[in-house]
Design a protein around this motif. Structure first.
Motif, short mmCIF file in Angstrom:
data_model
loop_
_atom_site.label_atom_id
_atom_site.label_comp_id
_atom_site.label_asym_id
_atom_site.label_seq_id
_atom_site.Cartn_x
_atom_site.Cartn_y
_atom_site.Cartn_z
N SER A 1 -0.37 -4.68 1.79
CA SER A 1 -1.43 -5.69 1.78
C SER A 1 -2.38 -5.49 2.95
O SER A 1 -3.58 -5.70 2.83
CB SER A 1 -0.87 -7.12 1.72
OG SER A 1 0.27 -7.25 2.51
N PHE A 2 -1.88 -5.02 4.09
CA PHE A 2 -2.76 -4.73 5.22
C PHE A 2 -3.81 -3.68 4.84
O PHE A 2 -5.02 -3.88 5.04
CB PHE A 2 -1.95 -4.25 6.43
CG PHE A 2 -2.81 -3.72 7.53
CD1 PHE A 2 -3.55 -4.59 8.33
CD2 PHE A 2 -2.92 -2.35 7.77
CE1 PHE A 2 -4.39 -4.10 9.34
CE2 PHE A 2 -3.75 -1.85 8.77
CZ PHE A 2 -4.48 -2.73 9.56
N LEU A 3 -3.36 -2.58 4.26
CA LEU A 3 -4.32 -1.50 3.90
C LEU A 3 -5.22 -1.94 2.75
O LEU A 3 -6.42 -1.65 2.75
CB LEU A 3 -3.55 -0.22 3.54
CG LEU A 3 -2.82 0.46 4.71
CD1 LEU A 3 -1.96 1.62 4.21
CD2 LEU A 3 -3.82 0.97 5.77
N SER A 4 -4.65 -2.64 1.78
CA SER A 4 -5.43 -3.11 0.63
C SER A 4 -6.56 -4.04 1.09
O SER A 4 -7.72 -3.89 0.69
CB SER A 4 -4.50 -3.84 -0.34
OG SER A 4 -5.23 -4.48 -1.34
N LEU B 1 -9.23 -2.23 3.36
CA LEU B 1 -10.11 -1.29 2.64
C LEU B 1 -10.82 -1.95 1.46
O LEU B 1 -11.76 -1.37 0.89
CB LEU B 1 -9.30 -0.09 2.14
CG LEU B 1 -8.75 0.86 3.22
CD1 LEU B 1 -7.72 1.80 2.62
CD2 LEU B 1 -9.90 1.66 3.85
N GLY B 2 -10.31 -3.14 1.06
CA GLY B 2 -10.91 -3.78 -0.11
C GLY B 2 -10.64 -3.02 -1.41
O GLY B 2 -11.49 -2.96 -2.29
N VAL B 3 -9.46 -2.43 -1.50
CA VAL B 3 -9.07 -1.75 -2.76
C VAL B 3 -7.67 -2.20 -3.15
O VAL B 3 -6.87 -2.54 -2.29
CB VAL B 3 -9.07 -0.19 -2.62
CG1 VAL B 3 -10.45 0.33 -2.24
CG2 VAL B 3 -8.01 0.28 -1.63
N PRO B 4 -7.37 -2.20 -4.45
CA PRO B 4 -5.99 -2.52 -4.86
C PRO B 4 -5.03 -1.44 -4.36
O PRO B 4 -5.38 -0.26 -4.35
CB PRO B 4 -6.04 -2.53 -6.38
CG PRO B 4 -7.31 -1.84 -6.77
CD PRO B 4 -8.25 -1.93 -5.59
N ALA B 5 -3.84 -1.88 -3.93
CA ALA B 5 -2.84 -0.91 -3.45
C ALA B 5 -1.57 -1.03 -4.29
O ALA B 5 -1.19 -2.12 -4.71
CB ALA B 5 -2.52 -1.16 -1.98
N PHE B 6 -0.94 0.10 -4.53
CA PHE B 6 0.33 0.15 -5.24
C PHE B 6 1.32 0.84 -4.30
O PHE B 6 1.00 1.86 -3.70
CB PHE B 6 0.20 0.94 -6.54
CG PHE B 6 -0.82 0.36 -7.47
CD1 PHE B 6 -0.46 -0.66 -8.34
CD2 PHE B 6 -2.13 0.80 -7.46
CE1 PHE B 6 -1.40 -1.23 -9.21
CE2 PHE B 6 -3.07 0.25 -8.31
CZ PHE B 6 -2.72 -0.77 -9.18
N ILE B 7 2.51 0.27 -4.19
CA ILE B 7 3.48 0.84 -3.23
C ILE B 7 4.85 0.96 -3.86
O ILE B 7 5.24 0.14 -4.71
CB ILE B 7 3.54 -0.03 -1.95
CG1 ILE B 7 4.43 0.64 -0.88
CG2 ILE B 7 4.03 -1.45 -2.26
CD1 ILE B 7 4.33 -0.01 0.50
N ASP B 8 5.57 1.98 -3.48
CA ASP B 8 6.98 2.12 -3.83
C ASP B 8 7.63 2.96 -2.74
O ASP B 8 6.94 3.46 -1.84
CB ASP B 8 7.15 2.75 -5.22
CG ASP B 8 8.38 2.22 -5.95
OD1 ASP B 8 9.44 2.10 -5.30
OD2 ASP B 8 8.28 1.93 -7.15
N THR B 9 8.94 3.12 -2.83
CA THR B 9 9.60 3.99 -1.85
C THR B 9 9.10 5.42 -2.05
O THR B 9 8.73 5.82 -3.16
CB THR B 9 11.13 3.97 -2.00
OG1 THR B 9 11.47 4.45 -3.31
CG2 THR B 9 11.69 2.57 -1.82
N ASP B 10 9.12 6.20 -0.98
CA ASP B 10 8.70 7.61 -1.07
C ASP B 10 9.51 8.37 -2.13
O ASP B 10 8.96 9.20 -2.86
CB ASP B 10 8.79 8.29 0.30
CG ASP B 10 10.09 7.96 1.06
OD1 ASP B 10 10.99 7.27 0.50
OD2 ASP B 10 10.21 8.38 2.22
#
Lengths: 297, 297
Positions: A96-99, A102-111
């Motif tokens: 959420s910090f990066l999203s 940057l004002g872009v949607p972010a998707f995250i999962d484990t590496d």
């Protein structure tokens, strides 16, 4: 116009940032060491802002990260690194910090979940809906695709911490601070270093270290084969760069399964189709972060 | 008119046949011992034909069966019991034989996958998309729902056969013919009987057998928690009828996890929400076969 994606592989040792439109079109890539969260995330933001100035607005950001992570979309701390042993990084907002910045949607999962996804799309498991990706290095972790979905339940898989029987001739007490003799405690890179007093990179191929290493990894694979029933197990990470290790693991896995699971791939002739190296080499995690950004999960 | 479903729980010891329109409306039920495939399947056919005469045509048949099973819909031997240690039953066609003989579509899965499905629909895990159902009895087996799908990959989960570290004070050599000291070899009903010379049903609650039994089962749960990341683990089967066993397993699981996975349910206060008894009592498997017939998988 083609969409441009932000790609982040957030590792405990280094961050790799990139932008691209697809797996065959990575436009730029940069890597830097993982220091404090403040410094590392500033550098990450800085990189993506520079890229936006040069290449145009990002459509989405995909993040494959070290963990443990909060991946519950209903949680107030979604996309945070939670209680990690890595100093300073517990309770760090990543997605959420990066999203928001940057004002872009972010998707995250484990590496490792990201790596499993990438290997199922473009790697050694292309087209498979059930596969396991395991990295054997500083730690041991794994991602799991099951029925076409990356496993998230109570949290996410932590394949490296299953408890194993110690081999009778192994006097090493294990070095996992949580479980001592879990797989990671017995077979990670630091465990090899501590047991033999020499790092894996400096042990010759015929050193007894490798037979023991293959034994413990095969025990892990025995357990994952029975619990997860994957169609393929892909082994990556720094320790697996020792190429003589893979055939040892394959043979030992068949022996440990004892013929209980009958399947054409679980034979000496075809075990190489079941246990294999990553099709994407060392880039499974980065390509997985791209796949997340592209919404392919 | 309501649809009438055929329901079959095909166990290694007994077959349970039933018909009904839903979980609250089982119209008839019959059980008989599992003898030879010919005799047992004739009796099964006979039962469903009688039921059709009495109640009208079946819409579909759901089967939860002992295994291992071929569950690959592309396979020529789909719905067969494959290489089972149960004498005479290897390579027995269950689903297509019954489907063709009765002229109704049949759905089949392992008895434990079926039980996991039923518990997620109407039992202790209602609404959950990630859960594990384990039976501890003559054997140890488990079914897994992950992301709302029952796990099928190379084959299907065989949770009872993961290899475990033996406890230092346990001299028993294990009795699994395939793996000796896997979970089933150390903690099934017959393993208890063989180790102590007395069946579990006749061992008092404070006998040391139960602390050891809980230890091995907790090791299994530790592994499944880390590999499968379920939201709940449901423990059924004859051995779990010993009600003093469940709290012992819960406490030992938390100790074995060592605080590595942080989640509100993984605490002494709330562990009973994570590890619990079946909501459907001894009927999870039968209700699961019904759920398969109803197309709820």
């Amino acid at each position: 116009m083609e969409k441009l994606f932000g790609i982040l592989e957030a590792g405990g040792t280094k961050f790799i940032c990139a932008v691209g439109t697809g797996p065959g079109d990575i436009r730029d890539e940069e890597r830097f060491p993982t220091t404090t969260p403040d410094e590392t995330l500033s550098r990450t933001l800085d990189y993506f802002r520079r890229m936006e100035n040069r290449h145009g607005k990002l459509s989405a950001l995909g993040i494959g990260s070290f963990g443990p992570l909060d991946l519950n979309p209903q949680s107030a701390t979604w996309g945070f690194i939670t209680a990690t042993p890595k100093p300073g990084w517990s309770n760090t907002s990543l997605a959420s910090f990066l999203s928001e910045s940057l004002g872009v949607p972010a998707f995250i999962d484990t590496d490792v979940n990201a790596a499993a996804l990438a290997e199922s799309l473009w790697g050694a498991g292309t087209g498979l809906k059930n596969l396991v990706y395991v990295t054997v290095g500083t730690g041991i972790g794994g991602g799991v695709l099951s029925g076409g979905n990356l496993i998230h339940g109570l949290v996410h898989p932590e394949l490296g911490h299953i408890l194993l029987p110690k081999r009778g001739d192994d006097a090493f007490e294990g070095n996992c601070p949580f479980h001592r003799t879990c797989l990671e405690g017995l077979a990670s890179g630091p465990a090899i270093q501590k047991r033999w007093g020499i790092g894996g990179g400096n042990l010759p191929p015929h050193h007894p270290a490798w037979d023991l290493e293959a034994h413990y990894l095969a025990l892990g694979l025995q357990s994952w084969t029975l619990s997860l029933s994957p169609e393929k197990i892909i082994l990556g990470g720094g320790v697996m760069a020792q190429e003589h290790l893979l055939p040892l693991i394959q043979t030992k896995l068949l022996k440990l399964l004892g013929g209980y699971i009958q399947h054409p791939l679980l034979t000496q002739e075809r075990i190489g189709e079941y246990v294999c190296a990553p099709g994407l080499g060392t880039r499974s995690g980065l390509m997985g972060a791209l796949a997340l950004a592209m919404g392919l999960h």
